[in-house]
Design an enzyme around this catalytic site. Structure first.
Site, short mmCIF file in Angstrom:
data_model
loop_
_atom_site.label_atom_id
_atom_site.label_comp_id
_atom_site.label_asym_id
_atom_site.label_seq_id
_atom_site.Cartn_x
_atom_site.Cartn_y
_atom_site.Cartn_z
N TRP A 192 0.62 -1.44 0.28
CA TRP A 192 -0.01 0.14 0.07
C TRP A 192 0.99 1.58 -0.16
CZ3 TRP A 192 -0.13 4.55 3.81
CH2 TRP A 192 -1.68 4.42 3.39
N GLU A 234 -3.27 -2.92 -2.64
CA GLU A 234 -4.22 -2.10 -2.20
C GLU A 234 -4.65 -0.81 -2.55
OE1 GLU A 234 -3.87 -1.90 1.96
OE2 GLU A 234 -5.99 -1.32 2.78
N LYS A 236 -7.59 3.09 -3.12
CA LYS A 236 -8.27 3.36 -1.92
C LYS A 236 -9.02 4.77 -2.35
CE LYS A 236 -6.49 5.35 2.05
NZ LYS A 236 -6.21 5.34 3.12
N ASP A 267 -9.95 -2.96 1.71
CA ASP A 267 -9.82 -2.86 3.17
C ASP A 267 -11.94 -2.19 2.70
OD1 ASP A 267 -10.08 -0.58 5.48
OD2 ASP A 267 -7.84 -0.70 4.97
N HIS A 270 -12.09 1.76 2.59
CA HIS A 270 -11.61 2.25 1.75
C HIS A 270 -12.35 2.37 0.89
CE1 HIS A 270 -6.71 1.49 2.21
NE2 HIS A 270 -7.48 1.62 3.51
N HIS A 294 -8.94 -6.87 4.58
CA HIS A 294 -8.02 -5.54 5.33
C HIS A 294 -9.73 -5.15 6.16
CE1 HIS A 294 -3.90 -4.00 4.58
NE2 HIS A 294 -4.34 -5.39 5.30
N ASP A 302 -11.40 7.25 6.20
CA ASP A 302 -10.94 6.14 6.15
C ASP A 302 -10.91 6.47 8.29
OD1 ASP A 302 -9.42 3.89 6.16
OD2 ASP A 302 -7.84 4.99 4.94
N ASP A 304 -10.05 4.29 10.94
CA ASP A 304 -9.75 2.97 11.32
C ASP A 304 -9.65 2.73 12.68
OD1 ASP A 304 -7.45 1.72 8.80
OD2 ASP A 304 -6.95 4.14 8.57
N ASP A 334 -7.21 -4.22 9.87
CA ASP A 334 -6.37 -3.13 10.20
C ASP A 334 -7.14 -1.62 10.61
OD1 ASP A 334 -5.05 -0.72 8.95
OD2 ASP A 334 -5.54 -1.14 7.41
C1 RNT Z 1 -3.63 2.39 4.30
C2 RNT Z 1 -4.21 1.07 4.61
C3 RNT Z 1 -2.99 0.68 4.75
C4 RNT Z 1 -2.79 0.77 6.55
C5 RNT Z 1 -1.19 -0.15 6.95
C6 RNT Z 1 -1.46 0.27 8.90
O1 RNT Z 1 -4.77 3.38 4.20
O2 RNT Z 1 -5.21 0.94 4.56
O3 RNT Z 1 -3.00 -0.59 4.64
O4 RNT Z 1 -3.49 0.84 7.07
O5 RNT Z 1 -0.06 -0.79 6.32
ZN ZN Z 2 -5.92 -1.34 5.19
#
Ligand code: RNT
Ligand code: ZN
Length: 427
Positions: A192, A234, A236, A267, A270, A294, A302, A304, A334
Protein backbone atom coordinates in the site's frame (compact mmCIF):
# COMPACT_ATOMS: atom_id res chain seq x y z
CA UNK A 1 -17.87 -15.40 37.90
CA UNK A 2 -21.33 -14.61 36.58
CA UNK A 3 -23.46 -17.74 36.31
CA UNK A 4 -24.35 -16.91 32.70
CA UNK A 5 -20.72 -17.45 31.73
CA UNK A 6 -20.10 -20.65 33.65
CA UNK A 7 -19.13 -23.58 31.43
CA UNK A 8 -22.21 -25.49 32.54
CA UNK A 9 -24.60 -22.71 31.51
CA UNK A 10 -22.80 -22.18 28.23
CA UNK A 11 -22.97 -25.86 27.30
CA UNK A 12 -26.68 -25.97 28.20
CA UNK A 13 -27.45 -22.85 26.15
CA UNK A 14 -25.42 -24.29 23.30
CA UNK A 15 -27.46 -27.47 23.20
CA UNK A 16 -30.65 -25.42 22.75
CA UNK A 17 -29.00 -23.23 20.13
CA UNK A 18 -27.69 -26.25 18.25
CA UNK A 19 -31.21 -27.69 18.05
CA UNK A 20 -32.68 -24.39 16.84
CA UNK A 21 -30.07 -24.12 14.10
CA UNK A 22 -30.45 -27.78 13.14
CA UNK A 23 -34.15 -27.15 12.50
CA UNK A 24 -33.04 -24.62 9.89
CA UNK A 25 -30.53 -26.93 8.28
CA UNK A 26 -27.42 -25.53 9.94
CA UNK A 27 -24.79 -27.73 11.62
CA UNK A 28 -23.36 -25.63 14.47
CA UNK A 29 -20.58 -28.08 15.35
CA UNK A 30 -19.27 -27.90 11.80
CA UNK A 31 -19.60 -24.10 11.81
CA UNK A 32 -17.55 -23.82 15.02
CA UNK A 33 -14.82 -26.03 13.64
CA UNK A 34 -14.62 -24.12 10.41
CA UNK A 35 -14.80 -20.69 12.07
CA UNK A 36 -11.87 -21.57 14.34
CA UNK A 37 -9.77 -22.71 11.40
CA UNK A 38 -9.89 -19.47 9.39
CA UNK A 39 -6.59 -17.67 10.07
CA UNK A 40 -6.86 -14.01 11.04
CA UNK A 41 -3.72 -11.97 10.56
CA UNK A 42 -3.28 -9.67 13.54
CA UNK A 43 -1.78 -6.33 12.59
CA UNK A 44 1.14 -5.48 14.87
CA UNK A 45 0.55 -1.74 14.48
CA UNK A 46 -2.36 -1.32 16.93
CA UNK A 47 0.14 -1.96 19.76
CA UNK A 48 2.13 1.25 19.20
CA UNK A 49 -0.22 3.53 17.23
CA UNK A 50 1.57 2.86 13.91
CA UNK A 51 4.83 4.46 15.00
CA UNK A 52 7.33 1.78 14.10
CA UNK A 53 10.61 0.95 15.79
CA UNK A 54 13.09 2.83 13.66
CA UNK A 55 15.85 4.99 15.12
CA UNK A 56 15.10 7.83 14.94
CA UNK A 57 11.35 7.41 14.82
CA UNK A 58 10.08 9.30 11.80
CA UNK A 59 6.44 9.58 12.78
CA UNK A 60 3.64 9.54 10.27
CA UNK A 61 4.87 12.23 7.90
CA UNK A 62 3.65 11.61 4.39
CA UNK A 63 1.55 8.71 5.54
CA UNK A 64 -2.01 9.69 4.88
CA UNK A 65 -3.13 7.66 7.88
CA UNK A 66 -3.28 8.66 11.53
CA UNK A 67 -3.91 7.09 14.93
CA UNK A 68 -5.59 9.60 17.22
CA UNK A 69 -5.88 9.52 21.01
CA UNK A 70 -3.54 9.42 23.96
CA UNK A 71 -4.58 6.49 26.12
CA UNK A 72 -1.68 5.47 28.36
CA UNK A 73 0.22 2.22 27.86
CA UNK A 74 1.43 2.34 24.27
CA UNK A 75 4.12 -0.24 23.54
CA UNK A 76 7.46 1.58 23.13
CA UNK A 77 9.70 -1.12 21.75
CA UNK A 78 9.65 -4.57 20.21
CA UNK A 79 9.72 -6.42 23.53
CA UNK A 80 6.73 -4.48 24.82
CA UNK A 81 4.87 -5.09 21.59
CA UNK A 82 5.51 -8.82 21.78
CA UNK A 83 4.51 -8.95 25.44
CA UNK A 84 1.24 -7.21 24.58
CA UNK A 85 0.66 -9.54 21.66
CA UNK A 86 1.28 -12.57 23.91
CA UNK A 87 -1.72 -11.54 25.96
CA UNK A 88 -3.79 -10.70 22.89
CA UNK A 89 -3.18 -14.17 21.45
CA UNK A 90 -4.20 -15.76 24.73
CA UNK A 91 -7.54 -13.96 24.60
CA UNK A 92 -8.41 -14.86 21.01
CA UNK A 93 -10.07 -18.08 19.91
CA UNK A 94 -9.00 -19.68 16.64
CA UNK A 95 -6.09 -19.58 14.22
CA UNK A 96 -4.03 -16.39 14.10
CA UNK A 97 -1.09 -15.00 12.18
CA UNK A 98 0.92 -11.84 12.80
CA UNK A 99 1.09 -9.08 10.21
CA UNK A 100 4.28 -7.01 10.44
CA UNK A 101 5.17 -3.73 8.81
CA UNK A 102 8.72 -3.13 7.60
CA UNK A 103 9.32 -0.23 9.97
CA UNK A 104 9.10 -2.67 12.88
CA UNK A 105 12.63 -3.76 11.95
CA UNK A 106 14.87 -3.94 15.00
CA UNK A 107 18.26 -2.65 13.96
CA UNK A 108 19.67 -1.91 17.40
CA UNK A 109 21.23 1.51 17.83
CA UNK A 110 22.32 1.59 14.22
CA UNK A 111 19.84 3.22 11.85
CA UNK A 112 19.26 1.07 8.76
CA UNK A 113 17.33 2.70 5.96
CA UNK A 114 14.35 0.97 4.39
CA UNK A 115 16.14 -0.05 1.21
CA UNK A 116 18.72 -1.97 3.24
CA UNK A 117 16.65 -4.01 5.68
CA UNK A 118 17.21 -7.76 5.76
CA UNK A 119 15.66 -10.77 7.48
CA UNK A 120 18.23 -10.38 10.27
CA UNK A 121 16.40 -7.25 11.43
CA UNK A 122 13.32 -9.32 12.10
CA UNK A 123 14.99 -12.12 14.05
CA UNK A 124 13.12 -11.30 17.26
CA UNK A 125 9.80 -11.33 15.48
CA UNK A 126 10.62 -14.61 13.80
CA UNK A 127 11.56 -16.23 17.10
CA UNK A 128 8.37 -14.95 18.62
CA UNK A 129 6.30 -16.38 15.75
CA UNK A 130 8.08 -19.71 16.05
CA UNK A 131 7.33 -19.76 19.76
CA UNK A 132 3.65 -19.26 19.06
CA UNK A 133 3.68 -21.54 15.99
CA UNK A 134 2.04 -18.90 13.86
CA UNK A 135 2.76 -17.57 10.38
CA UNK A 136 3.99 -14.07 9.59
CA UNK A 137 2.65 -11.70 6.95
CA UNK A 138 4.43 -8.57 5.87
CA UNK A 139 4.03 -5.02 4.52
CA UNK A 140 6.59 -2.71 3.01
CA UNK A 141 6.32 0.65 4.80
CA UNK A 142 6.05 3.16 1.98
CA UNK A 143 5.22 6.01 4.40
CA UNK A 144 6.46 7.71 7.59
CA UNK A 145 9.78 8.54 5.99
CA UNK A 146 11.46 11.71 4.66
CA UNK A 147 11.35 10.23 1.16
CA UNK A 148 7.55 10.02 1.38
CA UNK A 149 7.07 13.58 2.59
CA UNK A 150 5.88 15.08 -0.67
CA UNK A 151 3.17 12.46 -0.97
CA UNK A 152 4.75 10.29 -3.66
CA UNK A 153 6.75 7.08 -3.33
CA UNK A 154 6.65 4.38 -6.03
CA UNK A 155 4.96 6.84 -8.39
CA UNK A 156 7.30 9.74 -7.65
CA UNK A 157 8.52 11.80 -10.59
CA UNK A 158 11.96 11.78 -8.97
CA UNK A 159 13.80 8.75 -10.27
CA UNK A 160 16.01 8.45 -7.17
CA UNK A 161 13.04 8.47 -4.82
CA UNK A 162 11.23 5.94 -6.95
CA UNK A 163 14.27 3.69 -6.98
CA UNK A 164 14.61 3.94 -3.21
CA UNK A 165 11.07 2.68 -2.75
CA UNK A 166 11.49 0.00 -5.40
CA UNK A 167 14.54 -1.23 -3.48
CA UNK A 168 12.49 -1.17 -0.31
CA UNK A 169 9.73 -3.27 -1.88
CA UNK A 170 12.30 -5.73 -3.18
CA UNK A 171 14.00 -6.01 0.21
CA UNK A 172 10.61 -6.66 1.81
CA UNK A 173 9.77 -9.49 -0.57
CA UNK A 174 13.04 -11.20 0.39
CA UNK A 175 12.09 -10.83 4.05
CA UNK A 176 8.60 -12.24 3.45
CA UNK A 177 10.11 -15.20 1.64
CA UNK A 178 12.46 -15.80 4.55
CA UNK A 179 9.52 -15.80 6.98
CA UNK A 180 7.71 -18.30 4.79
CA UNK A 181 10.68 -20.65 4.56
CA UNK A 182 11.36 -20.47 8.28
CA UNK A 183 7.78 -20.90 9.37
CA UNK A 184 6.55 -23.26 6.68
CA UNK A 185 3.66 -20.98 5.76
CA UNK A 186 3.45 -18.58 2.80
CA UNK A 187 3.71 -14.93 3.75
CA UNK A 188 1.20 -12.46 2.34
CA UNK A 189 2.95 -9.20 1.54
CA UNK A 190 0.66 -6.23 1.02
CA UNK A 191 1.80 -3.21 -0.94
CA UNK A 192 0.00 0.00 0.00
CA UNK A 193 1.37 3.39 -0.94
CA UNK A 194 0.04 6.79 0.14
CA UNK A 195 0.66 8.44 -3.25
CA UNK A 196 -1.79 11.08 -4.33
CA UNK A 197 -2.67 14.75 -4.15
CA UNK A 198 -4.87 16.93 -2.00
CA UNK A 199 -6.20 18.87 -4.94
CA UNK A 200 -6.88 18.22 -8.61
CA UNK A 201 -3.70 17.32 -10.43
CA UNK A 202 -3.30 18.38 -14.03
CA UNK A 203 -1.69 15.05 -14.81
CA UNK A 204 -3.41 11.92 -13.58
CA UNK A 205 -1.75 9.73 -16.18
CA UNK A 206 1.97 9.95 -15.49
CA UNK A 207 2.02 8.88 -11.82
CA UNK A 208 -0.11 5.85 -12.69
CA UNK A 209 2.16 4.92 -15.57
CA UNK A 210 5.16 5.24 -13.25
CA UNK A 211 3.43 3.13 -10.61
CA UNK A 212 2.91 0.28 -13.07
CA UNK A 213 6.59 0.35 -13.96
CA UNK A 214 7.76 0.62 -10.35
CA UNK A 215 5.55 -2.22 -9.14
CA UNK A 216 6.77 -4.35 -12.00
CA UNK A 217 10.32 -3.63 -10.91
CA UNK A 218 9.48 -4.58 -7.32
CA UNK A 219 7.93 -7.86 -8.42
CA UNK A 220 10.59 -8.78 -10.96
CA UNK A 221 12.89 -10.84 -8.77
CA UNK A 222 13.84 -14.34 -9.82
CA UNK A 223 15.06 -15.04 -6.30
CA UNK A 224 11.56 -14.75 -4.82
CA UNK A 225 8.96 -17.42 -5.40
CA UNK A 226 5.21 -17.04 -5.42
CA UNK A 227 5.03 -20.21 -3.36
CA UNK A 228 6.53 -18.26 -0.45
CA UNK A 229 5.68 -14.64 -1.07
CA UNK A 230 2.05 -13.86 -1.92
CA UNK A 231 1.89 -10.28 -3.19
CA UNK A 232 -1.20 -8.14 -2.67
CA UNK A 233 -1.94 -4.55 -3.71
CA UNK A 234 -4.29 -2.28 -1.78
CA UNK A 235 -6.20 0.56 -3.35
CA UNK A 236 -8.27 3.30 -1.82
CA UNK A 237 -10.67 6.03 -2.73
CA UNK A 238 -9.00 8.85 -0.83
CA UNK A 239 -6.64 9.50 2.06
CA UNK A 240 -5.60 12.31 4.37
CA UNK A 241 -3.81 14.70 2.04
CA UNK A 242 -4.81 12.70 -1.03
CA UNK A 243 -8.47 13.68 -1.08
CA UNK A 244 -8.74 14.41 -4.77
CA UNK A 245 -6.40 11.93 -6.40
CA UNK A 246 -5.09 8.56 -5.26
CA UNK A 247 -2.61 7.07 -7.71
CA UNK A 248 -3.34 3.52 -6.56
CA UNK A 249 -7.09 3.67 -6.95
CA UNK A 250 -9.30 0.58 -6.94
CA UNK A 251 -9.59 0.38 -10.70
CA UNK A 252 -5.85 0.69 -10.99
CA UNK A 253 -5.12 -2.16 -8.62
CA UNK A 254 -7.89 -4.54 -9.72
CA UNK A 255 -6.51 -4.28 -13.23
CA UNK A 256 -2.90 -4.42 -12.12
CA UNK A 257 -3.55 -7.46 -9.94
CA UNK A 258 -5.32 -9.29 -12.69
CA UNK A 259 -2.70 -8.65 -15.31
CA UNK A 260 0.24 -9.43 -12.99
CA UNK A 261 -1.39 -12.34 -11.15
CA UNK A 262 -1.19 -10.74 -7.74
CA UNK A 263 -3.92 -10.43 -5.12
CA UNK A 264 -6.22 -7.40 -4.75
CA UNK A 265 -6.60 -6.19 -1.17
CA UNK A 266 -9.96 -4.75 -0.12
CA UNK A 267 -9.96 -2.61 3.01
CA UNK A 268 -13.42 -1.97 4.45
CA UNK A 269 -12.47 1.64 5.14
CA UNK A 270 -11.39 2.48 1.61
CA UNK A 271 -14.66 2.89 -0.21
CA UNK A 272 -17.46 5.34 -0.54
CA UNK A 273 -19.67 4.94 2.56
CA UNK A 274 -22.60 3.60 0.54
CA UNK A 275 -20.55 1.05 -1.39
CA UNK A 276 -20.92 -2.58 -0.35
CA UNK A 277 -17.60 -4.40 -0.15
CA UNK A 278 -19.53 -7.65 0.32
CA UNK A 279 -20.98 -7.24 -3.15
CA UNK A 280 -17.52 -6.97 -4.69
CA UNK A 281 -16.44 -10.42 -3.53
CA UNK A 282 -18.44 -12.44 -6.06
CA UNK A 283 -17.47 -10.06 -8.85
CA UNK A 284 -13.74 -10.09 -8.15
CA UNK A 285 -13.58 -13.82 -7.49
CA UNK A 286 -14.71 -14.47 -11.06
CA UNK A 287 -11.38 -13.12 -12.22
CA UNK A 288 -8.97 -13.25 -9.27
CA UNK A 289 -8.12 -16.55 -7.60
CA UNK A 290 -7.73 -14.92 -4.19
CA UNK A 291 -8.48 -11.74 -2.27
CA UNK A 292 -6.90 -10.12 0.76
CA UNK A 293 -9.37 -8.48 3.14
CA UNK A 294 -8.52 -5.75 5.63
CA UNK A 295 -11.25 -5.56 8.22
CA UNK A 296 -11.51 -2.04 9.51
CA UNK A 297 -14.23 0.46 10.42
CA UNK A 298 -14.58 3.81 8.73
CA UNK A 299 -16.45 6.40 10.77
CA UNK A 300 -17.34 9.14 8.26
CA UNK A 301 -13.92 8.66 6.62
CA UNK A 302 -11.09 6.12 6.51
CA UNK A 303 -10.68 6.52 10.26
CA UNK A 304 -9.51 2.97 11.08
CA UNK A 305 -11.73 2.58 14.15
CA UNK A 306 -11.70 -0.76 15.96
CA UNK A 307 -13.71 -3.37 14.09
CA UNK A 308 -17.09 -4.15 15.60
CA UNK A 309 -19.74 -6.58 14.50
CA UNK A 310 -21.39 -4.09 12.18
CA UNK A 311 -23.41 -4.70 9.04
CA UNK A 312 -20.46 -4.25 6.68
CA UNK A 313 -18.34 -6.90 8.41
CA UNK A 314 -21.26 -9.29 8.78
CA UNK A 315 -22.31 -8.91 5.17
CA UNK A 316 -18.74 -9.48 3.99
CA UNK A 317 -18.27 -12.80 5.77
CA UNK A 318 -21.80 -13.99 5.11
CA UNK A 319 -21.13 -13.43 1.43
CA UNK A 320 -17.89 -15.42 1.64
CA UNK A 321 -19.65 -18.24 3.47
CA UNK A 322 -22.52 -18.31 0.98
CA UNK A 323 -20.01 -18.54 -1.85
CA UNK A 324 -17.96 -21.22 -0.09
CA UNK A 325 -14.97 -18.95 -0.56
CA UNK A 326 -13.10 -19.05 2.76
CA UNK A 327 -10.23 -20.88 1.08
CA UNK A 328 -9.91 -18.04 -1.43
CA UNK A 329 -9.56 -15.11 0.97
CA UNK A 330 -6.85 -13.97 3.37
CA UNK A 331 -8.30 -12.22 6.40
CA UNK A 332 -6.29 -9.45 8.06
CA UNK A 333 -7.12 -6.73 10.56
CA UNK A 334 -6.34 -3.08 9.94
CA UNK A 335 -7.30 -0.57 12.60
CA UNK A 336 -5.52 1.62 15.10
CA UNK A 337 -7.21 3.43 17.94
CA UNK A 338 -4.94 5.24 20.39
CA UNK A 339 -7.82 6.46 22.56
CA UNK A 340 -8.60 3.20 24.37
CA UNK A 341 -6.71 0.33 25.97
CA UNK A 342 -4.87 -1.17 23.01
CA UNK A 343 -5.06 -4.79 24.15
CA UNK A 344 -8.82 -4.48 24.39
CA UNK A 345 -8.87 -2.82 20.97
CA UNK A 346 -7.19 -5.90 19.52
CA UNK A 347 -9.47 -8.31 21.32
CA UNK A 348 -12.69 -6.50 20.41
CA UNK A 349 -11.68 -6.15 16.76
CA UNK A 350 -10.33 -9.66 16.30
CA UNK A 351 -13.23 -11.28 18.14
CA UNK A 352 -15.77 -9.27 16.13
CA UNK A 353 -14.07 -10.42 12.94
CA UNK A 354 -14.25 -14.06 14.00
CA UNK A 355 -17.83 -13.61 15.17
CA UNK A 356 -18.69 -12.37 11.70
CA UNK A 357 -16.97 -15.43 10.24
CA UNK A 358 -19.00 -17.68 12.54
CA UNK A 359 -22.21 -15.84 11.71
CA UNK A 360 -21.51 -16.33 8.03
CA UNK A 361 -21.09 -20.04 8.61
CA UNK A 362 -24.34 -20.15 10.59
CA UNK A 363 -26.28 -18.63 7.71
CA UNK A 364 -29.20 -20.83 6.58
CA UNK A 365 -27.92 -20.59 3.02
CA UNK A 366 -29.62 -23.76 1.79
CA UNK A 367 -33.06 -22.59 2.85
CA UNK A 368 -32.44 -19.11 1.47
CA UNK A 369 -31.34 -20.38 -1.89
CA UNK A 370 -34.28 -22.78 -2.07
CA UNK A 371 -36.71 -19.93 -1.37
CA UNK A 372 -34.99 -17.85 -4.00
CA UNK A 373 -35.02 -20.60 -6.61
CA UNK A 374 -38.71 -21.16 -5.91
CA UNK A 375 -39.52 -17.52 -6.48
CA UNK A 376 -40.54 -17.02 -2.84
CA UNK A 377 -38.83 -13.70 -2.18
CA UNK A 378 -41.00 -13.10 0.88
CA UNK A 379 -39.76 -16.34 2.44
CA UNK A 380 -36.13 -15.48 1.67
CA UNK A 381 -36.59 -12.10 3.34
CA UNK A 382 -38.35 -13.57 6.38
CA UNK A 383 -35.62 -16.19 6.84
CA UNK A 384 -32.90 -13.57 6.55
CA UNK A 385 -34.63 -11.57 9.27
CA UNK A 386 -35.06 -14.66 11.43
CA UNK A 387 -31.34 -15.39 11.15
CA UNK A 388 -30.61 -12.14 12.99
CA UNK A 389 -32.36 -13.25 16.18
CA UNK A 390 -31.07 -16.80 16.24
CA UNK A 391 -29.09 -17.66 19.42
CA UNK A 392 -25.68 -17.30 17.84
CA UNK A 393 -24.19 -15.86 21.05
CA UNK A 394 -24.52 -19.30 22.65
CA UNK A 395 -22.64 -20.82 19.71
CA UNK A 396 -19.93 -18.18 20.06
CA UNK A 397 -19.44 -18.86 23.77
CA UNK A 398 -19.23 -22.58 23.04
CA UNK A 399 -16.64 -21.82 20.34
CA UNK A 400 -14.59 -19.91 22.92
CA UNK A 401 -14.71 -22.78 25.40
CA UNK A 402 -13.81 -25.37 22.76
CA UNK A 403 -10.74 -23.39 21.83
CA UNK A 404 -9.71 -22.85 25.45
CA UNK A 405 -10.38 -19.13 25.52
CA UNK A 406 -12.59 -17.04 27.73
CA UNK A 407 -16.23 -16.60 26.68
CA UNK A 408 -18.38 -13.45 26.50
CA UNK A 409 -16.68 -10.38 27.99
CA UNK A 410 -14.84 -12.32 30.73
CA UNK A 411 -11.48 -11.60 29.02
CA UNK A 412 -11.81 -8.03 30.29
CA UNK A 413 -10.47 -9.11 33.69
CA UNK A 414 -7.18 -10.18 32.06
CA UNK A 415 -6.94 -6.82 30.33
CA UNK A 416 -7.58 -5.00 33.61
CA UNK A 417 -4.92 -7.06 35.42
CA UNK A 418 -2.36 -6.39 32.68
CA UNK A 419 -3.16 -2.71 32.69
CA UNK A 420 -2.46 -2.50 36.41
CA UNK A 421 0.65 -4.63 36.34
CA UNK A 422 2.24 -3.63 33.07
CA UNK A 423 0.62 -0.88 30.98
CA UNK A 424 0.19 1.65 33.80
CA UNK A 425 3.95 1.54 34.43
CA UNK A 426 4.72 2.75 30.91
CA UNK A 427 5.12 6.48 30.50
C1 RNT B 1 -3.90 2.60 4.62
C2 RNT B 1 -4.04 1.13 4.39
C3 RNT B 1 -2.91 0.29 4.94
C4 RNT B 1 -2.44 0.73 6.32
C5 RNT B 1 -1.47 -0.22 6.96
C6 RNT B 1 -0.80 0.38 8.14
O1 RNT B 1 -5.00 3.31 4.22
O2 RNT B 1 -5.26 0.68 4.91
O3 RNT B 1 -3.30 -1.04 4.93
O4 RNT B 1 -3.50 0.95 7.18
O5 RNT B 1 -0.57 -0.68 6.03
ZN1 ZN C 1 -5.63 -1.47 4.91
Amino acid sequence: MKSSTSAQTIHASYRLARAAYAERGVDTDAAIKKALAVPISLHCWQADDVRGLETPVEGLAGGGIMATGGYPGRARNGDEMRADLDLVLKLLPGAQRLNLHAFYAETGKKPVDRDAITPAHFANWLDWAKGHRIGLDFNPTYFAHPKANDGFTLSSADKKIRQFWIDHGRACRRIAQHFSKQLGSPSVINHWIPDGTKDQPADRFSPRARLVEALDAVLDDKGVSGAHCVDAVEGKLFGLGSEDYVVGSHEFYYSYAQSRKVVPCLDLGHYHPTESVADKVSALLQFHPRLLLHTSRPVRWDSDHVVILDDAVRALFTEIARGGAFNRVFVALDFFDASINRIAAYVVGARATRQAILLGLLDPTKLLKAAEAGGRGHERLALMEQAKSMPWGAVWDELCLRSGTKPAETWLEDVAGYETKVLSKRS
